[in-house]
Scaffold this active site. Sequence first.
Site, PDB file in Angstrom:
ATOM      1  CG  HIS A 138      -1.651   1.071   0.687  1.00  0.00           C
ATOM      2  ND1 HIS A 138      -3.416   0.286   1.176  1.00  0.00           N
ATOM      3  CD2 HIS A 138      -2.429   2.210   0.766  1.00  0.00           C
ATOM      4  CE1 HIS A 138      -3.879   1.351   1.739  1.00  0.00           C
ATOM      5  NE2 HIS A 138      -3.345   2.515   0.503  1.00  0.00           N
ATOM      6  CG  LEU A 139       1.579   5.047  -3.292  1.00  0.00           C
ATOM      7  CD1 LEU A 139       3.235   4.737  -2.818  1.00  0.00           C
ATOM      8  CD2 LEU A 139       1.448   6.292  -3.963  1.00  0.00           C
ATOM      9  CG  HIS A 140       3.177   4.390   3.329  1.00  0.00           C
ATOM     10  ND1 HIS A 140       3.208   2.979   2.961  1.00  0.00           N
ATOM     11  CD2 HIS A 140       4.748   4.312   4.361  1.00  0.00           C
ATOM     12  CE1 HIS A 140       4.323   2.376   2.674  1.00  0.00           C
ATOM     13  NE2 HIS A 140       4.895   3.121   4.027  1.00  0.00           N
ATOM     14  CD  GLN A 141       5.182  11.779  -0.649  1.00  0.00           C
ATOM     15  OE1 GLN A 141       5.592  11.927  -1.481  1.00  0.00           O
ATOM     16  NE2 GLN A 141       4.036  12.648  -0.159  1.00  0.00           N
TER      17      GLN A 141
END
Length: 181
Positions: A138-141
């Site tokens: 799950h993409l996260h910045q």
Amino acid sequence: MTEQYEEQDGVGVQDALQRLWTPHRLSYVRGEGKAVGDEPEGCPFCRVIGLDDAEGLIVARGELVFAVLNLYPYNPGHLMVLPYRHVPDYTDLTDAEVAEFAAFTQRAMRVVRAVASPHGFNIGMNQGVVAGAGIAAHLHQHVVPRWGGDANFMPVIGHTKVLPQLLGETRQLLSDAWGGR
């Protein structure tokens, strides 16, 4: 902030050292809440979306993305910006998601500046396990506020991060300053 100290009596030789207890980190050490597989059902980021904001440490919700406090922050105010969609890679985002993702990152920086006056930020995402992503599915910045001298001997030598405020209190301050939903 209410500080709680517990006096205890017992056996041992008294010394001049202070003890810093961080029992909230035990769940991290045990691996609780870690992603299980690559599907949304095992994803802690997908799970937190369904929680109430205070319980899930969600600072703000947008149409396509949201901002949440990192449960194991590098520094006070360490936020993450994530799409609601369970996608692993930045290139998987739609144009609309990219736009809101970027706007939320800017807003997070402004809010943290208003609340905590950091001297700078580390902004970034790790794409894939080999690049250091703890939850690669799950993409996260990360939006990590930085202050001069914030990286001292405690995390390097003592393997302990000292945080001056409870996560719930930090979330409330940032959420109030965000002024969002």
